[in-house]
Design a protein around this motif. Structure first.
Motif, PDB file in Angstrom:
ATOM      1  N   GLU A 183      33.022  49.440  10.382  1.00  0.00           N
ATOM      2  CA  GLU A 183      32.111  50.176  11.276  1.00  0.00           C
ATOM      3  C   GLU A 183      31.000  50.846  10.473  1.00  0.00           C
ATOM      4  O   GLU A 183      29.839  50.871  10.885  1.00  0.00           O
ATOM      5  CB  GLU A 183      32.890  51.226  12.082  1.00  0.00           C
ATOM      6  CG  GLU A 183      33.781  50.651  13.185  1.00  0.00           C
ATOM      7  CD  GLU A 183      32.987  50.069  14.369  1.00  0.00           C
ATOM      8  OE1 GLU A 183      31.808  50.438  14.540  1.00  0.00           O
ATOM      9  OE2 GLU A 183      33.542  49.213  15.092  1.00  0.00           O
ATOM     10  N   ARG A 199      29.537  38.824  13.243  1.00  0.00           N
ATOM     11  CA  ARG A 199      29.110  39.254  14.577  1.00  0.00           C
ATOM     12  C   ARG A 199      28.131  40.432  14.498  1.00  0.00           C
ATOM     13  O   ARG A 199      27.142  40.473  15.211  1.00  0.00           O
ATOM     14  CB  ARG A 199      30.350  39.667  15.370  1.00  0.00           C
ATOM     15  CG  ARG A 199      30.114  39.919  16.852  1.00  0.00           C
ATOM     16  CD  ARG A 199      31.451  40.142  17.586  1.00  0.00           C
ATOM     17  NE  ARG A 199      32.117  41.366  17.164  1.00  0.00           N
ATOM     18  CZ  ARG A 199      33.320  41.438  16.582  1.00  0.00           C
ATOM     19  NH1 ARG A 199      34.019  40.342  16.310  1.00  0.00           N
ATOM     20  NH2 ARG A 199      33.843  42.604  16.248  1.00  0.00           N
ATOM     21  N   GLU A 200      28.401  41.383  13.615  1.00  0.00           N
ATOM     22  CA  GLU A 200      27.701  42.667  13.663  1.00  0.00           C
ATOM     23  C   GLU A 200      26.604  42.845  12.614  1.00  0.00           C
ATOM     24  O   GLU A 200      25.757  43.717  12.757  1.00  0.00           O
ATOM     25  CB  GLU A 200      28.710  43.819  13.503  1.00  0.00           C
ATOM     26  CG  GLU A 200      29.855  43.795  14.512  1.00  0.00           C
ATOM     27  CD  GLU A 200      29.391  44.151  15.937  1.00  0.00           C
ATOM     28  OE1 GLU A 200      28.206  44.552  16.103  1.00  0.00           O
ATOM     29  OE2 GLU A 200      30.197  44.031  16.877  1.00  0.00           O
ATOM     30  N   CYS A 201      26.688  42.102  11.534  1.00  0.00           N
ATOM     31  CA  CYS A 201      25.785  42.435  10.415  1.00  0.00           C
ATOM     32  C   CYS A 201      24.696  41.391  10.166  1.00  0.00           C
ATOM     33  O   CYS A 201      23.870  41.567   9.260  1.00  0.00           O
ATOM     34  CB  CYS A 201      26.590  42.677   9.149  1.00  0.00           C
ATOM     35  SG  CYS A 201      27.707  44.096   9.358  1.00  0.00           S
ATOM     36  N   PHE A 241      33.984  40.165  12.108  1.00  0.00           N
ATOM     37  CA  PHE A 241      33.215  41.378  12.354  1.00  0.00           C
ATOM     38  C   PHE A 241      31.850  41.297  11.681  1.00  0.00           C
ATOM     39  O   PHE A 241      30.809  41.566  12.301  1.00  0.00           O
ATOM     40  CB  PHE A 241      33.990  42.594  11.854  1.00  0.00           C
ATOM     41  CG  PHE A 241      33.305  43.900  12.118  1.00  0.00           C
ATOM     42  CD1 PHE A 241      33.642  44.682  13.232  1.00  0.00           C
ATOM     43  CD2 PHE A 241      32.310  44.385  11.259  1.00  0.00           C
ATOM     44  CE1 PHE A 241      32.998  45.887  13.480  1.00  0.00           C
ATOM     45  CE2 PHE A 241      31.668  45.584  11.507  1.00  0.00           C
ATOM     46  CZ  PHE A 241      32.011  46.338  12.619  1.00  0.00           C
ATOM     47  N   LYS A 282      28.506  48.293   9.432  1.00  0.00           N
ATOM     48  CA  LYS A 282      27.685  47.953  10.603  1.00  0.00           C
ATOM     49  C   LYS A 282      26.597  49.014  10.832  1.00  0.00           C
ATOM     50  O   LYS A 282      25.411  48.686  11.024  1.00  0.00           O
ATOM     51  CB  LYS A 282      28.592  47.845  11.836  1.00  0.00           C
ATOM     52  CG  LYS A 282      27.881  47.681  13.165  1.00  0.00           C
ATOM     53  CD  LYS A 282      28.915  47.688  14.297  1.00  0.00           C
ATOM     54  CE  LYS A 282      28.292  48.140  15.613  1.00  0.00           C
ATOM     55  NZ  LYS A 282      29.323  48.247  16.672  1.00  0.00           N
ATOM     56  N   ASP A 283      27.008  50.288  10.784  1.00  0.00           N
ATOM     57  CA  ASP A 283      26.034  51.367  10.986  1.00  0.00           C
ATOM     58  C   ASP A 283      24.961  51.353   9.895  1.00  0.00           C
ATOM     59  O   ASP A 283      23.777  51.602  10.161  1.00  0.00           O
ATOM     60  CB  ASP A 283      26.746  52.727  10.994  1.00  0.00           C
ATOM     61  CG  ASP A 283      27.643  52.900  12.224  1.00  0.00           C
ATOM     62  OD1 ASP A 283      27.539  52.070  13.158  1.00  0.00           O
ATOM     63  OD2 ASP A 283      28.452  53.841  12.245  1.00  0.00           O
TER      64      ASP A 283
END
Lengths: 417, 417
Positions: free
Chosen positions: B404, B336-338, B333, B407-408
């Motif tokens: 999450e 991929r996201e950060c 995660f 990520k936000d």
């Protein structure tokens, strides 16, 4: 350990002991639950040593601890806001003035708290320890700093103010500009002295005038057996730099639950005190639950002086009555049967500890008695060789058996004189 | 604390999380039981900080603790002879040689044990601390002695032996004849490095040749996630002066039960170590009962390497599987996201801690993230400003929610660049 010439207690006799309000753990049950008091030595010994009572904790405490334990959540805990407020409310009633929640420092026990206090003096400062005193006072002072003893005498009598002044002066000179800490114990262990208000005032005044830090261990304040009012150091009108430490451990028989706390009003002192505390274990969840149950049940706390109520308070009163009766029985028995071989040294107006002069049994009376079937704490570690401390927080049957063994030991000693 | 731009976790979603073998405490239940992890901050924060898992302890542990707690006997405890024997049998199997019961010292937790070790150096000696490291290492060294850091790098990679030698030489020079202690952490917190046998041999050899005391904290040895063998310091063929410390606290999620222990074979060192221990709280009865249940159920112990069996071992294996899956999910995660805002720094081959490089979020990434709904431990106290430590010992639902929010937070940071 071999037993010499003692009658063995019948298990049935010990197991049957109980009163309406108090329940006594059987020796077998205590050993099953890893009791140091009952398990460390030969199982035929009657253990009247370490300051740990034989009664089951009050029912609300047991229920709270069992309920919390069942949940299976054993991680790190913080005392809840409501618990901290309840503690401060109880302390506030006892002190007669508001106690802020920000003044509280939690500890996993009284001993770490005493070390905290002693370390404030530092290796070049000085810690004053009133003797005789229970061993952690001397240990903490010796491990952390230079140590000077204040001789209280062995009789649990009035404070010698001029000796106090002289001793503090000596400590200040020894510290040579570094901090001096007076570790105080009110009520006093082992003599049971409940320090009178004028004595507490003198202690605070003499500390304040020399800028000595006063650390007042008030763990026994819930077990006062005579009509003597307890004076918390926090209730005094003084500007002494004060650390008050206490716990429910002795009053409600929960010493193994690892919770105690200190209250420090002085901002600068509190910052130093808090900063020195990174070495400690966690207070336990079970202990915090127990304390919450005690405070909730009685609306007060281990130090509270307001009219108490509830199940834990009923238990405490029954315990105080029981202890008073045990003390009186022990004092009469020893005076009648042991002559000058094992003499009651101090009146035990509080605690469940009887301080005994056994110098005529030799330099190690604790060892002498243990070899004859009864284990008392030897006075050497209290700074009082030849004395012993008897713990009477047990069923009357256990106490009676222990006293009989002391009597037999005295008879043997007499016959060898 | 105000929350900025985060979605609030639905309680139902968190509460429902469980697996066949593992049971997850609900946030409400943890808060009810005084959880520091869940209770200290705003209740809308997802707490992925302090090294405390969210699973209920294994069933045999819960049963033993609940049964013992119900008895109402909360006095001072000594570990039973059978418990000490079981601990030594487990350590002996792990070390491949007999471990004597006389080598064991009980502690109320790992932190007091670390302080014990550091104090052996004394104020004029020197303590070597490998960094980054969980904060009690640095605290103990700074409070007790002079402190020198051994830079491990942030990537949980191989040991730099030449830097080790150089650092130990510097420490010996600093100590100027007084003792030097190397506080070691195997597996390492926070990088999760499981030190390889050749690395452990190098550590022991370099300590032994300089007469440096090696203190090996092996509390994470039960939670190795990859196929990397754990090498206890006690299993090495060395004459280093060694203190091995461990606890069931992390593996079985019982950190609040206040039991840990040290094993010290060297007679002289053990005497010094024991003598320095008078400042501590009592190990708790519940903790000893929990440890006995673990050892009884699996026939081993927190360090045992022999083929395991029983209910606690099944639980531990389920936990290891769960943690591995959580780790893999978190790593994917974040990668991929950060992007490069919150990067996985080290592979976490053990523990339930993920060491993250968040320097692009500023000097206090822990604070930045906490203001955006997820609480990780900031690296500053680990000697690594700009890093954070993520605790993934939680249900997958809690982890996903925390990720999450990270990520936000990264999206917000990116939009402000």
């Amino acid at each position: 350990m071999a037993l010499v010439g003692v009658r063995h207690a019948t298990r049935t006799r010990l197991r049957a002991a109980s009163t309406a309000a108090l329940e006594w753990a059987s020796p077998d049950n205590r050993r099953k639950h890893a009791s140091r008091k009952w398990g460390r030595f030969d199982e035929n010994l009657i253990p009247l040593w370490v300051a740990d009572g034989d009664a089951l904790a009050p029912a609300p405490v047991r229920e709270a601890v069992a309920e919390a334990s069942k949940a299976g959540i054993y991680g790190y805990v913080d005392p809840s806001a409501s618990l901290v407020e309840a503690v401060c409310a109880g302390m506030g009633r006892s002190w007669g003035r508001p106690v802020s929640t920000s003044w509280v420092r939690w500890h996993p026990g009284l001993i770490p708290a005493l070390y905290h206090c002693a370390r404030l003096a530092g290796p070049k400062g000085c810690v004053v320890v009133p003797t005789p005193v229970y061993p952690p006072f001397l240990n903490a002072a010796e491990d952390a700093s230079q140590c000077i003893e204040l001789d209280l005498g062995q009789r649990g009598g009035a404070l010698d103010e001029s000796l106090l002044r002289e001793t503090l002066d000596k400590a200040v000179a020894t510290a040579n500009g570094e901090d001096v800490v007076l570790l105080w114990c009110n009520p006093h262990n082992p003599t049971g002295r409940v320090w009178r208000r004028n004595e507490m005032e003198a202690v605070a005044r003499e500390c304040a005038s020399r800028n000595v830090i006063l650390a007042s261990d008030e763990v026994w304040s819930g077990l006062i057996l005579d009509e003597v009012p307890f004076t918390p150091a926090g209730s005094l009108d003084t500007d002494v730099r004060l650390i008050s430490i206490t716990s429910a451990s002795k009053t409600y028989n929960v010493a193994g639950l690892d919770v105690a706390f200190a209250v420090v009003e002085d901002d600068g002192l509190r910052r130093r005190y808090f900063r020195a505390g990174r070495d400690q274990a966690e207070p336990s969840h079970a202990g915090l639950e127990a304390l919450a149950a005690i405070l909730d049940a009685e609306g007060g706390g281990p130090c509270v002086l307001t009219p108490p109520r509830g199940a834990c308070e009923a238990w405490r009163r029954a315990m105080v009555d029981h202890l008073r009766a045990n003390r009186d029985a022990a004092v009469s028995f020893l005076e009648r049967e042991c002559g000058d071989l094992v003499k009651v040294a101090a009146p035990a107006e509080s605690t469940y500890l009887l301080w005994l002069d056994a110098r005529k049994l030799g330099a190690s009376p604790g060892l002498f008695l243990s070899q004859r079937g009864v284990y008392l704490t030897d006075g050497a570690a209290f700074g009082a060789r030849g004395f012993v401390r008897l713990n009477f927080c047990c069923s009357r049957a256990v106490l009676d058996e222990g006293l009989e063994r002391i009597k037999d030991a005295c008879a043997e000693a007499r016959s060898n004189l």
